[in-house]
Write an enzyme that holds these catalytic residues in place. Sequence first.
Site, short mmCIF file in Angstrom:
data_model
loop_
_atom_site.label_atom_id
_atom_site.label_comp_id
_atom_site.label_asym_id
_atom_site.label_seq_id
_atom_site.Cartn_x
_atom_site.Cartn_y
_atom_site.Cartn_z
CG PHE A 39 -1.85 -1.18 1.24
CD1 PHE A 39 -3.08 -1.12 0.61
CD2 PHE A 39 -1.49 -2.37 1.85
CE1 PHE A 39 -3.94 -2.20 0.61
CE2 PHE A 39 -2.33 -3.47 1.86
CZ PHE A 39 -3.57 -3.38 1.23
CB VAL A 77 1.41 0.06 5.41
CG1 VAL A 77 0.98 1.51 5.36
CG2 VAL A 77 0.20 -0.86 5.48
CB CYS A 78 4.74 3.19 1.85
SG CYS A 78 6.10 4.38 1.75
CG ASN A 79 7.48 4.11 8.40
OD1 ASN A 79 6.53 4.13 9.16
ND2 ASN A 79 8.66 4.59 8.71
CB ALA A 82 1.80 5.02 6.89
#
Length: 128
Positions: A39, A77-79, A82
């Site tokens: 994501f 999930v891309c840190n 996010a």
Amino acid sequence: MNYTILVTGPPYGTQNSSTAFLFCQSLLKTKHILHSVFFYCDGVLNANNMTTPAIDEFNLINAWQGLNKKHQVKLYVCNSAALRRGVIEDEKLLNMNVKKGNLALSFQLSGLIELAKSIKICDRIIQF
């Protein structure tokens, strides 16, 4: 075939996420291998456990979590994306004066390195 899915659309407001989810289900039903779902951009909003659709609407966040539980599909999930969108896990809250994170269960914060590794070992990457 081995697949990695890249989701860049939010859970509601566009069809990117719902189409990605339906595609993932189809892959698994037809015995393909779904290595991971990554994501990115607004797609990270799929990992926000504070998203509450109306009672008569499909809960896409729960659906992604179910895909992880049933088929052990990794949900990355891309840190950075996010954090920019207010999605954060409990462990990162120490320095932020926030009491509770909102990263949904089954989702894992990661960097673009995970996406690169997934792309390297898969036959196909498909972006939604």
